[in-house]
Structures are given as structure tokens and as C-alpha cells.
Design an enzyme around this catalytic site. Structure first.
Site, PDB file in Angstrom:
ATOM      1  CB  SER A   5       1.755  -1.708  -5.669  1.00  0.00           C
ATOM      2  OG  SER A   5       2.218  -1.450  -4.168  1.00  0.00           O
ATOM      3  CG  HIS A   6       1.411   4.446  -6.243  1.00  0.00           C
ATOM      4  ND1 HIS A   6       1.075   5.934  -5.707  1.00  0.00           N
ATOM      5  CD2 HIS A   6       0.030   4.139  -6.652  1.00  0.00           C
ATOM      6  CE1 HIS A   6       0.030   6.198  -5.902  1.00  0.00           C
ATOM      7  NE2 HIS A   6      -0.659   5.193  -6.427  1.00  0.00           N
TER       8      HIS A   6
END
Lengths: 95, 157
Positions: B73-74
């Protein structure tokens, strides 16, 4: 014989596409192809690059296709499955 | 503990403070928020960054589940990140993120970067780990920081 040119796309061009790029480059070398170009792009700026093919996560496939009507787009399920990466790029290598 | 002598970016960023094992969460949003809290606690990101990570997944989908069981995730690189950072969370039970093939997710990473290249070495190291099925399996099953760190140290050094 022109060298194959792939554009790897994700949302920001900063995370998963960078990782996919590394694996696509590895797959090309495994196939004996050493003359190629692989670049990363975000969804917003990937248009009109005219690559041999666009590559992206299967989740982004329809989005990427609608951004680039008519262009070859290949969706990748598992970024770390060597066989499927080779299968994805193979049709675009000139023999 | 991030080994100060290593030049390996991944090893440098792996710390007990930014790692959590066998976390029980109700859904993928909670998983992302948990991974984000680890980075917020060490002030590597602002709270907005966590909201952005959730928002991206809601709007664009689970494209960041890059292989079976593993999500990264980012959000957009920028001001909401103070420094290049990474957190590592394992989920037990595994959680569905909405990927048609790679769900459910057991191993979740969150990274942050201020610009488009400060984190490239980190992702290169992380990608090396993710190419190794056995190592991925070991991280998924890890319950303590030190043995996992030592395994990775051995592999990456």
C-alpha cells in the site's frame, strides 16, 4: 528489427509499476532479449507513448485500455510469476 | 533493529517498531490503517497519508496486491511523507482486498516517499524478497522480529 518497448503503468508510477518493471526486465533477459526499453508511467500520463505493449495489474486493465484505445494492453495477475511474465512479453518480441 | 552498518535499504528500514505480526483486523481498511499507524507513530508520515492510502484503494481497486497474499500500500509521493519509510504487517486471518486472483492477503507492506526516486533502492530490495517464494512464506509465518530480520539479512547480504 526494432527493439521491443514496454510501458508499465500503475496509479502513481511510483510503486507496483517499478516492481513490475524489474520483473519484466528480468523476464526479457531470460528470453534472451537484451535490447529493449521498459519504462514506468502513471495512469494520467501514459497516453500516446506508442509502445509495443502496455503492461499493468489485471485490476487496472480496463482503465488502461480505455485510456489507450486500440493499443496492446496486457494485464498481469502475479507480478512474481516468471512464466506468466515471459508469456506476457513474448508475443511482442520480433524474431 | 535497523542495522546501521548495512547499505541495504530494506534491512535499514525494518525495525521492531514498524513491524507487527499476526494482526487480527476486520477488513482491508483496518489493515491499511494499522500499517499506517506504525509509520505515523515514528512520524514518518502524516495522518492524511493513511487516508490517502485507503482512498486510492477505494477508488482504483486492489491493483497493489502484487502477488498471491502480498499487498504493497502507498499513496502519491509528496508532502504527507516526511522520509522514505516502510512498515510490515502480517494478517491472521488473511484479509480480502478485492483482488480477483491474489486475495486473501497475509503480508501487507506500506511505504512512503517524498519524491519519485528516493525509494527505488528500497523497492528493489523488497522486490528481491518477493521473488523468493520460500522467504515470502517465512515472513508470512513469522511471529518474532529477530529471526525474520536475520533470515532477510542472510538473504540480502
Amino acid at each position: 528489427m526494432s527493439s521491443p518497448y514496454f510501458v508499465v503503468v500503475c496509479t502513481f508510477g511510483a510503486g507496483s509499476s517499478l516492481m513490475l518493471r524489474l520483473n519484466v526486465e528480468a523476464a526479457l533477459k531470460e528470453l534472451g532479449c537484451n535490447d529493449f526499453k521498459v519504462e514506468v508511467s502513471d495512469m494520467g500520463s501514459c497516453k500516446n507513448k506508442n509502445p509495443s505493449a502496455y503492461l499493468c495489474s489485471t485490476v487496472l486493465l480496463s482503465n488502461l485500455e480505455s485510456q489507450n484505445p486500440g493499443a496492446p494492453v496486457v494485464g498481469i495477475k502475479d507480478f512474481y510469476n516468471k512464466q506468466s511474465l515471459q508469456d506476457a512479453v513474448k508475443p511482442f518480441l520480433s524474431l | 533493529m535497523g542495522d546501521i552498518h548495512t547499505t541495504n535499504k530494506l534491512l535499514h528500514m525494518l525495525t521492531p517498531e514498524t513491524t507487527a505480526f499476526a494482526q487480527k483486523v476486520s477488513d482491508w481498511r483496518e489493515a491499511i490503517r494499522l500499517a499506517g499507524q506504525l509509520l505515523l507513530k515514528e512520524q514518518s508520515i502524516s495522518a492524511e497519508y493513511i487516508d490517502e492510502c485507503v482512498q486510492v484503494a477505494e477508488e482504483v481497486g486492489a491493483y497493489f496486491v502484487v502477488r498471491p497474499g502480498v499487498a504493497i500500500s502507498h499513496a502519491r509521493p509528496g508532502e504527507n511523507v516526511k522520509r522514505v519509510c516502510l512498515s510490515t504487517v502480517t494478517l491472521d486471518p488473511p484479509v480480502c482486498f478485492g483482488h480477483p486472483d491474489n486475495d486473501p492477503v497475509t503480508l501487507l507492506f506500506m511505504f512512503g516517499t517524498r519524491d519519485n526516486d528516493g525509494h527505488i533502492d528500497l523497492l528493489r530490495d523488497l522486490s528481491k524478497v518477493l521473488s523468493n517464494d520460500e522467504m515470502v512464506e517465512r515472513i508470512m509465518k513469522a511471529t518474532e522480529f529477530k529471526p525474520m530480520y536475520d533470515d532477510l539479512h542472510q538473504m540480502l547480504s
